[in-house]
Design a protein around this motif. Structure first.
Motif, PDB file in Angstrom:
ATOM      1  N   UNK A 159     -23.304  -2.512  55.240  1.00 23.05           N
ATOM      2  CA  UNK A 159     -23.964  -1.594  56.178  1.00 23.05           C
ATOM      3  C   UNK A 159     -24.540  -2.328  57.384  1.00 23.05           C
ATOM      4  N   UNK A 160     -24.866  -3.596  57.195  1.00 22.49           N
ATOM      5  CA  UNK A 160     -25.437  -4.370  58.305  1.00 22.49           C
ATOM      6  C   UNK A 160     -24.475  -4.459  59.483  1.00 22.49           C
ATOM      7  N   UNK A 161     -23.175  -4.364  59.231  1.00 24.68           N
ATOM      8  CA  UNK A 161     -22.203  -4.435  60.329  1.00 24.68           C
ATOM      9  C   UNK A 161     -22.358  -3.280  61.304  1.00 24.68           C
ATOM     10  N   UNK A 162     -22.786  -2.122  60.805  1.00 28.64           N
ATOM     11  CA  UNK A 162     -22.970  -0.959  61.673  1.00 28.64           C
ATOM     12  C   UNK A 162     -24.006  -1.254  62.751  1.00 28.64           C
ATOM     13  N   UNK A 163     -25.001  -2.059  62.400  1.00 29.05           N
ATOM     14  CA  UNK A 163     -26.032  -2.437  63.367  1.00 29.05           C
ATOM     15  C   UNK A 163     -25.586  -3.653  64.185  1.00 29.05           C
ATOM     16  N   UNK A 164     -24.976  -4.628  63.498  1.00 27.82           N
ATOM     17  CA  UNK A 164     -24.682  -5.911  64.133  1.00 27.82           C
ATOM     18  C   UNK A 164     -23.598  -5.812  65.197  1.00 27.82           C
ATOM     19  N   UNK A 165     -22.542  -5.051  64.934  1.00 33.29           N
ATOM     20  CA  UNK A 165     -21.419  -5.024  65.869  1.00 33.29           C
ATOM     21  C   UNK A 165     -21.796  -4.502  67.254  1.00 33.29           C
ATOM     22  N   UNK A 166     -22.463  -3.351  67.384  1.00 28.72           N
ATOM     23  CA  UNK A 166     -22.834  -2.906  68.749  1.00 28.72           C
ATOM     24  C   UNK A 166     -23.770  -3.886  69.455  1.00 28.72           C
ATOM     25  N   UNK A 167     -24.746  -4.434  68.717  1.00 30.41           N
ATOM     26  CA  UNK A 167     -25.677  -5.378  69.339  1.00 30.41           C
ATOM     27  C   UNK A 167     -24.941  -6.606  69.852  1.00 30.41           C
ATOM     28  N   UNK A 168     -24.074  -7.167  69.015  1.00 29.22           N
ATOM     29  CA  UNK A 168     -23.339  -8.361  69.415  1.00 29.22           C
ATOM     30  C   UNK A 168     -22.398  -8.069  70.575  1.00 29.22           C
ATOM     31  N   UNK A 180     -11.196  -9.670  66.690  1.00 29.02           N
ATOM     32  CA  UNK A 180     -11.104 -10.772  65.731  1.00 29.02           C
ATOM     33  C   UNK A 180     -12.464 -11.411  65.490  1.00 29.02           C
ATOM     34  N   UNK A 181     -13.302 -11.492  66.527  1.00 30.94           N
ATOM     35  CA  UNK A 181     -14.624 -12.109  66.356  1.00 30.94           C
ATOM     36  C   UNK A 181     -15.488 -11.279  65.403  1.00 30.94           C
ATOM     37  N   UNK A 182     -15.398  -9.975  65.517  1.00 29.29           N
ATOM     38  CA  UNK A 182     -16.224  -9.092  64.682  1.00 29.29           C
ATOM     39  C   UNK A 182     -15.712  -9.074  63.243  1.00 29.29           C
ATOM     40  N   UNK A 183     -14.412  -8.948  63.086  1.00 29.05           N
ATOM     41  CA  UNK A 183     -13.848  -8.925  61.739  1.00 29.05           C
ATOM     42  C   UNK A 183     -14.010 -10.277  61.062  1.00 29.05           C
ATOM     43  N   UNK A 184     -13.829 -11.348  61.822  1.00 34.07           N
ATOM     44  CA  UNK A 184     -13.976 -12.684  61.249  1.00 34.07           C
ATOM     45  C   UNK A 184     -15.401 -12.961  60.812  1.00 34.07           C
ATOM     46  N   UNK A 185     -16.385 -12.548  61.637  1.00 36.70           N
ATOM     47  CA  UNK A 185     -17.788 -12.745  61.272  1.00 36.70           C
ATOM     48  C   UNK A 185     -18.141 -11.951  60.032  1.00 36.70           C
ATOM     49  N   UNK A 186     -17.633 -10.721  59.952  1.00 35.32           N
ATOM     50  CA  UNK A 186     -17.908  -9.905  58.768  1.00 35.32           C
ATOM     51  C   UNK A 186     -17.305 -10.535  57.521  1.00 35.32           C
TER      52      UNK A 186
END
Length: 821
Positions: A756-765, A785-791
């Motif tokens: 669930x943290x990705x829902x917050x992290x992706x828009x901010x990043x 790729x940066x978002x999927x790789x970080x997740x």
């Protein structure tokens, strides 16, 4: 009473060693990161504040439409300001490359030519000499302490003589004072001060006979003012447009002049971060420090509330014995403050140990001071209070609300129920949202930094040596020609050139309005760069359309300046020029080919070639900072004199050290009185990317440690939850659940807040990195790729953090888990 509370705190730490260690380690790492990054932010924001009354000093900066602001003004601006505003106290700083001779010692130095009023504006610390009269004599020179030791050793330098060569002549100067060495947090980088004299001003003649010193289209000196009250500065700043209109009407057309060139005041203390890009980077580093500290505080809250059930009976017994809720809150907040104090001491020690590594990684010189004006003790104490109160308040409220009857009647220790469990999940979600955002940002920063090192800059990066002092006033044009001829004969050297620009540096270029045929208005501002023959071949610039400038082709070369004393010859002959791709776009041509053969006109008579014919277009060449956009540029050829201070040598299939050594031999043979200053292209580009590399490494270090803190918190929470669910797991296995089923159940529940943290992290990043990348002229694309790789990486770390404990519980014998029921 306090002794009793300390004893209770000690027993709580020793009884639950794992949770105590995780709490203290997480806080200590967070505090260490915060302190290290805080030291960097404090350094970056402290520039010039060491100067007494620095807030009263202002720099006059100049700006023209379509270009970045310039820090310099024309030389005579201060004289005209004094005429209109007699109360103004000001000084000029005119930097000059110089050769210093003292006996047989000959060195290249940088000399600042300043007004005798310099010390009325800058009250700098003096080690020797009278500050009031140091610059009153025309042959006086002021040195810094380091240069005084270099040239005179332990002897008293005051009264000693040095020969300084700059602005075309050599003069003997007498040392009149010694300044304390300037600190690192300053942009006033100088070692020699000499007074400005009238003959220096008189030598500033342009080809048309006008004085560059009094021409409003030029920028030569830094002009500083001392204004005692902010309202004085505000009033002067508001009237500068009128001032420019009154004095610059002849040079800056069409009126009003302030629309062509604007003057504004900038506080001295704000100069270092006056560029919003630089200020944004420093703010981002500070934000990383604060978020890391926040993560450590969240980690403390999570673990403190999770293990609160282990102290439930203690709280119940205290209440039975008469303890009130408020006294328990005080006790637990006191324990939080004590934990924060202990963690701060450990964090401070970690910061001390890590600071040399951080300085090496970031190219910094940060240090921790305890008893000076820059003592770190106050920030540490403030951190203890903020973290202790901020992180300890919620656990204290939760623990103090346990009901004695319910606790003592239960066979299980309370865990706070479903609501408390969701609170802990929310805290883990916050931790990993920040951690994932940091991971995405780190990946983007690393990728962008790597991309810049290999990006297409429009010229060949390899095989270049740049000579930075080719314009030294002691070198004649005949000697410059001899140097270029000698360097071309070195085995392995393919080409050489001289110009106003080279990778990492640009000198003496000017901007002017250029109008294309059939286009209304003055036209866009275009940068004029004067080059010598071989410039495009030396740098390997790519021709897009037409041909390159050639000294053997009629109309390509700029006509020579008239002899001394002769009337200036009007430049009525059309000159051939080469544009870059940006200039083609700015001038409105549909394609590079469409620009070939077109006649352009420029506005300002002192510099212009009134009629210019486009004979070629090259691809954009990126010579300057990656944050600076490539400007529309027009190249003119000049072989009658050598334009600019920069020479470049292209070599192929040769050892750069050997080529540089042979170049220096030729230099010493042809110009024996001036040392050569040269550097490889790698060194030049390294300086361009230095600041981004330094700040990027600091950000990466902070981000990695932030992720580590999140993992510490997740490990502690997993350890607590799995310990509480041992009997539940035993029952599930008794009813037929397999080890894989149990493992899947536990890992899934632990990873739910991470997902669930990705829902917050992706828009901010995305927003943050999009804004950061927008500051670069060349940049990577912000792909998925940066978002999927970080997740994926964060999930892998989280699984690794909890899987060991989950697997141990899943494999446990049901009989052992249920034997106490």
């Amino acid at each position: 009473m306090w002794a009793h509370h300390l004893l209770t705190f000690y027993r709580a730490l020793t009884r639950h060693r794992l949770y105590a260690a995780l709490n203290i380690i997480g806080l200590a790492i967070g505090i260490a990161v915060f302190l290290a990054l805080w030291l960097d932010v404090r350094f970056e924001t402290s520039f010039e504040r060491w100067i007494p009354d620095a807030r009263s000093i202002y720099l006059i900066h100049m700006s023209v439409p379509g270009a970045e602001p310039f820090r310099d003004t024309m030389g005579g601006a201060l004289d005209e300001l004094r005429g209109d505003y007699p109360q103004v106290v000001g000084t000029r700083d005119w930097g000059q490359a110089a050769t210093v001779r003292q006996g047989v010692q000959v060195t290249s130095e940088h000399v600042e030519v300043v007004d005798p009023t310099f010390f009325k504006v800058f009250n700098l610390p003096v080690l020797a000499g009278d500050k009031a009269s140091m610059l009153s004599a025309p042959d006086g020179v002021v040195l810094t302490e380091a240069k005084a030791k270099q040239y005179f050793g332990a002897a008293n330098p005051v009264g000693q003589r040095l020969t300084l060569s700059f602005l075309g002549e050599a003069r003997s100067y007498r040392v009149t004072g010694v300044l304390k060495d300037l600190p690192r947090n300053t942009e006033l980088q100088f070692d020699f001060l000499v007074p400005l004299t009238p003959h220096m001003v008189d030598g500033q003649k342009m080809p048309n006979g006008k004085s560059r010193w009094w021409f409003w289209g030029s920028g030569q000196v830094y002009t500083y003012l001392r204004l005692e009250r902010p309202e004085q500065a505000a009033a002067l700043d508001a009237d500068l447009d009128n001032f420019v209109d009154r004095h610059a009407g002849q040079d800056l057309t069409p009126p009003p002049a302030h629309k062509v060139q604007t003057l504004r005041l900038t506080p001295l203390t704000g100069l270092h971060l006056v560029d919003p890009k630089d200020a944004g980077v420093v703010a981002a580093i500070g934000l990383v420090g604060l978020l890391t500290l926040l993560l450590a505080g969240v980690n403390y809250v999570n673990l403190a509330t999770a293990r609160g059930g282990l102290r439930a009976r203690e709280v119940a017994l205290r209440k039975v014995m008469g303890a009130t809720g408020s006294s328990l809150i005080v006790q637990f907040i006191g324990e939080a403050l004590a934990t924060a104090l202990l963690a701060s001491l450990i964090g401070l020690a970690l910061c001390e140990l890590a600071l040399p590594l951080i300085n090496a990684a970031g190219g910094l010189a940060l240090k921790i001071e305890y008893l000076s004006a820059d003592s770190i003790l106050e920030p540490v104490l403030a951190t203890v209070i903020v973290v202790g109160l901020g992180a300890g308040l919620y656990p204290a409220l939760v623990l103090s609300r346990f009901q004695p009857a319910a606790v003592l009647a239960s066979a299980r220790t309370p865990g706070g129920g479903r609501w408390a469990g969701r609170i802990r999940e929310a805290l883990v979600l916050i931790q990993f949202a920040v951690a994932i955002a940091f991971t995405i940002a780190t990946a983007v920063i690393v990728s962008q930094t790597s991309y810049l090192r290999h990006a297409d800059l429009g010229f060949r990066r390899d095989g270049l040596i740049v000579v930075r002092n080719f314009d030294n006033t002691e070198i004649t044009d005949a000697q410059r020609a001899g140097l270029l001829d000698a360097w071309r004969s070195i085995p392995g050297v393919a080409e050489d050139t001289a110009a106003q620009v080279a990778p990492g540096i640009q000198h003496s270029a000017h901007d002017d309005s250029v109008q294309a045929p059939g286009v209304a208005g003055e036209g866009p501002d275009v940068r004029f760069i004067s080059i010598s023959d071989g410039f495009f071949r030396t740098y390997g610039a790519r021709l897009v359309a037409g041909r390159l400038l050639d000294r053997n082709r009629g109309g390509d070369d700029t006509p020579p300046a008239p002899p001394a004393g002769a009337a200036p010859t009007p430049h009525m002959t059309a000159r051939n020029v080469v544009l870059n791709a940006k200039a083609v776009e700015a001038l409105g041509f549909l394609s590079p080919a469409a620009a070939i053969g077109k006649r352009l006109t420029s506005k300002n008579e002192p510099f212009d070639l009134p009629v210019m014919v486009v004979i070629g277009v090259i691809d954009d060449v990126h010579f300057l900072s990656p944050h600076q956009p490539t400007l529309p540029t027009l190249f003119t050829l000049n072989t009658s004199s050598y334009p600019g201070p920069l020479a470049a040598v292209r070599y192929t299939s040769a050892d750069p050290r050997r080529v540089s050594g042979l170049m220096e031999q030729d230099w010493r043979r042809i110009v024996p009185t001036v040392p050569m200053h040269a550097q490889t292209i790698e060194d030049s580009l390294r300086q361009l990317y230095k600041a981004d590399d330094q700040h990027g490494r600091l950000f990466v270090i902070g981000a990695i440690l932030a992720v580590l803190i999140g993992c510490v918190g997740l490990y502690g929470l997993a350890s607590f939850n799995t310990a509480r669910r041992v009997r539940e797991i035993g029952i599930r296995k008794t009813l037929g659940a397999s080890t894989q089923d149990i493992l899947r159940l536990l890992v899934t529940q632990f990873l739910r807040p991470v997902l669930l943290a990705n829902v917050i992290a992706w828009p901010l990043a995305w927003v943050a990195m999009r804004g950061w990348l927008s500051t670069f002229d060349q940049k990577i694309s912000l792909g998925p790729a940066y978002f999927l790789g970080a997740t994926a990486l964060t999930l892998l770390i989280a699984v690794g953090t909890v899987a060991g404990q989950a697997f141990a519980v899943a494999r446990s014998e049901p009989a052992k888990a249920l034997r106490h029921e």
